[in-house]
Motif scaffolding. Structure first.
Motif, short mmCIF file in Angstrom:
data_model
loop_
_atom_site.label_atom_id
_atom_site.label_comp_id
_atom_site.label_asym_id
_atom_site.label_seq_id
_atom_site.Cartn_x
_atom_site.Cartn_y
_atom_site.Cartn_z
N SER A 44 0.77 -1.27 -0.04
CA SER A 44 0.14 -0.01 0.06
C SER A 44 0.92 1.24 0.05
CB SER A 44 -0.91 0.04 1.35
OG SER A 44 -0.11 0.04 2.14
N HIS A 45 1.95 1.49 0.83
CA HIS A 45 2.80 2.61 0.83
C HIS A 45 3.57 2.62 -0.43
CE1 HIS A 45 1.50 2.38 5.01
NE2 HIS A 45 1.68 3.72 5.03
N ALA A 46 3.93 1.55 -1.07
CA ALA A 46 4.76 1.45 -2.24
C ALA A 46 3.89 2.21 -3.20
CB ALA A 46 5.07 0.18 -2.79
N SER A 47 2.48 2.18 -3.21
CA SER A 47 1.69 2.63 -4.33
C SER A 47 1.83 4.17 -4.19
CB SER A 47 0.11 2.41 -4.03
OG SER A 47 -0.27 2.94 -2.79
N PHE A 48 2.37 4.88 -3.52
CA PHE A 48 2.67 6.29 -3.57
C PHE A 48 3.63 6.52 -4.64
CE2 PHE A 48 4.28 10.32 -2.05
CZ PHE A 48 3.26 10.91 -2.34
N GLY A 49 4.55 5.67 -4.85
CA GLY A 49 5.41 5.91 -6.28
C GLY A 49 4.83 5.82 -7.53
N THR A 93 12.11 -2.51 2.27
CA THR A 93 12.66 -1.83 1.14
C THR A 93 11.59 -1.27 0.02
OG1 THR A 93 14.60 -3.58 1.15
CG2 THR A 93 14.17 -2.26 -0.72
N VAL A 94 10.59 -2.16 -0.23
CA VAL A 94 9.48 -1.87 -1.21
C VAL A 94 8.68 -0.55 -0.48
CG1 VAL A 94 7.21 -2.49 -2.10
CG2 VAL A 94 9.14 -4.07 -2.30
N TRP A 95 8.52 -0.79 0.83
CA TRP A 95 7.77 0.40 1.40
C TRP A 95 8.56 1.62 1.16
CZ3 TRP A 95 4.49 -0.91 6.32
CH2 TRP A 95 4.07 0.25 6.83
N ALA A 96 9.84 1.75 1.68
CA ALA A 96 10.53 2.89 1.74
C ALA A 96 11.01 3.50 0.26
CB ALA A 96 11.98 2.96 2.27
N ALA A 97 11.21 2.46 -0.49
CA ALA A 97 11.50 2.81 -1.93
C ALA A 97 10.28 3.67 -2.83
CB ALA A 97 12.06 1.70 -2.95
N GLY A 98 9.17 2.77 -2.35
CA GLY A 98 7.83 3.53 -3.40
C GLY A 98 7.62 4.62 -2.55
N MET A 99 7.60 4.99 -1.37
CA MET A 99 7.37 6.30 -0.85
C MET A 99 8.22 7.28 -1.45
SD MET A 99 4.63 6.07 1.08
CE MET A 99 4.79 7.69 2.09
N ALA A 100 9.72 6.90 -1.46
CA ALA A 100 10.67 7.98 -1.81
C ALA A 100 10.40 8.25 -3.50
CB ALA A 100 12.35 7.31 -1.73
N ILE A 103 7.58 10.81 -3.44
CA ILE A 103 7.92 12.38 -2.89
C ILE A 103 8.99 12.85 -3.98
CG2 ILE A 103 9.24 13.28 -1.28
CD1 ILE A 103 8.25 11.04 0.79
N LEU A 104 9.65 12.23 -4.79
CA LEU A 104 10.52 12.79 -5.71
C LEU A 104 9.70 13.19 -6.94
CD1 LEU A 104 13.45 13.27 -6.53
CD2 LEU A 104 13.48 10.86 -7.68
N PHE A 105 8.77 12.30 -7.54
CA PHE A 105 8.25 12.86 -8.89
C PHE A 105 7.23 13.82 -8.39
CE2 PHE A 105 10.44 9.18 -10.32
CZ PHE A 105 10.68 9.61 -11.82
N VAL A 106 6.52 13.76 -7.18
CA VAL A 106 5.59 14.93 -6.85
C VAL A 106 6.45 16.31 -7.02
CG1 VAL A 106 4.06 15.77 -4.98
CG2 VAL A 106 4.11 13.61 -5.74
#
Length: 268
Positions: A44-49, A93-100, A103-106
Motif C-alpha cells: 500500500s505504501h509503495a503505491s505512492f510511487g 525496502t519496497v515500502w521505503a523505495a515506493g514512498m521515496a 515524493i521525488l516525482f511529486v
C-alpha cells in the motif's frame, strides 16, 4: 437527512464503499489467515510511487498506482521465492523505495498537486464515476479468480508445503494472490487513503474470524461487515462533517474490539 441520497456524490460514495467491501472482504480474509498484513502494508505504501509517477507524466494517479503497485507486489514475491530473501527486509525496502519515488516525482512535477492529500488520507465522498467502473471491473476479476481457484488458494494459504507435495503451482498462485492484494489496495486508496488501507483490509476479516474459522463463511461475513463499516462511516462523517476515511476505520476498530470482547466474555 435522507435527502442527501439524491446527490450523485453520495450515491457514488455508497457504491464505492460497497465495491471496496467486496474486494477487501475476500482478499483481506487471505491476508489475515496467511498473516500477510505487513506485506499488504508494504504494498500500500509503495503505491505512492505510482501516484507520484502519475502526477509527473500527466496520467490518472490511480492508473499510475495500479501499474506501480502491481509491479512492486510481483517483484517482491519473485525475489522472495527466487533469491530466498527475508520477507521483512523486502517489505521495508519496497515500502521505503515506493514512498521515496512518490515524493521525488511529486516534487519534480511543475505546479501544485491539489489532490495529493486525498490519496494519502482518502475521501470517499469525492470518488468520480470513472473510478467506479475501474473498481467494478477489479471486483469482477477478483471474484471470478477466487471462485475459479478457490481450492488452490485454500491449499496455498494454509500449507504451502502440502500444496507443493500435491503438485500445485505454489509459486504461480502465491504471485497471483499478491497481485490481487495489490489490486485491492488500489481500490481502497480512494476510500480510506494509502495510510489507512491496512486497517480496512484487515479489520472486517479479523472481526469475522472471531465468529468462524471456516474460510468461505469468513469471507461472506467480512463482506457484510465491510459494507456496514463503510456505509456507517459515510453517514456519520457526513452528519458530523469529519473525514470519512478516519470515521470508517474507527467504526471498524470499534467493531473488532467489540467482537474480541464478546469472545472473551463467552469464554469465561
Amino acid at each position: 437527512m435522507l435527502e442527501v441520497l439524491e446527490f450523485a456524490f453520495f450515491q457514488n460514495a455508497l457504491l464505492a464503499g460497497m465495491l471496496a467491501s467486496i474486494a477487501c472482504g475476500i482478499i483481506g480474509t487471505y491476508v489475515v489467515v496467511k498473516r500477510m498484513v505487513f506485506i499488504a502494508g508494504g504494498i500500500s505504501h509503495a503505491s505512492f510511487g505510482g501516484i507520484g509517477l502519475g502526477y509527473y507524466f500527466g496520467i490518472d494517479p490511480i492508473l499510475g498506482a495500479f501499474g506501480f503497485t502491481l509491479a512492486a507486489a510481483l517483484g517482491m514475491g519473485a525475489v522472495r521465492l527466487s533469491a530466498k530473501q527475508r520477507m521483512d527486509t523486502l517489505i521495508g525496502t519496497v515500502w521505503a523505495a515506493g514512498m521515496a519515488v512518490g515524493i521525488l516525482f511529486v516534487y519534480l512535477t511543475p505546479g501544485f498537486a491539489p489532490d495529493l492529500f486525498s490519496y494519502l488520507f482518502g475521501n470517499i465522498l469525492l470518488v468520480p464515476a470513472g473510478d467506479l467502473w475501474l473498481m467494478g471491473g477489479l471486483v469482477v476479476v477478483t471474484v471470478g479468480l477466487v471462485m475459479l481457484f478457490y481450492n488452490e488458494f485454500l491449499a496455498v494459504t494454509f500449507d504451502e508445503e502440502y500444496a507443493t507435495i500435491m503438485n500445485l503451482p505454489v509459486r504461480a498462485f502465491y504471485l497471483l494472490l499478491l497481485a490481487l492484494v495489490a489490486c485491492t489496495v488500489v481500490m481502497l486508496i480512494r476510500v480510506v487513503g494509502i495510510i489507512l488501507v491496512i486497517a480496512l483490509l484487515t479489520l472486517p476479516p479479523a472481526t469475522s474470524a472471531e465468529f468462524t474459522a471456516r474460510l468461505r463463511p469468513m469471507m461472506l461475513l467480512s463482506v457484510v461487515l465491510g459494507i456496514l463499516y463503510t456505509t456507517g462511516g459515510i453517514w456519520l462523517s457526513y452528519l458530523l462533517d469529519v473525514p470519512s476515511g478516519a470515521t470508517i476505520i474507527l467504526i471498524g476498530t470499534a467493531g473488532y474490539a467489540g467482537a474480541v470482547a464478546v469472545r472473551v466474555w463467552n469464554g469465561r
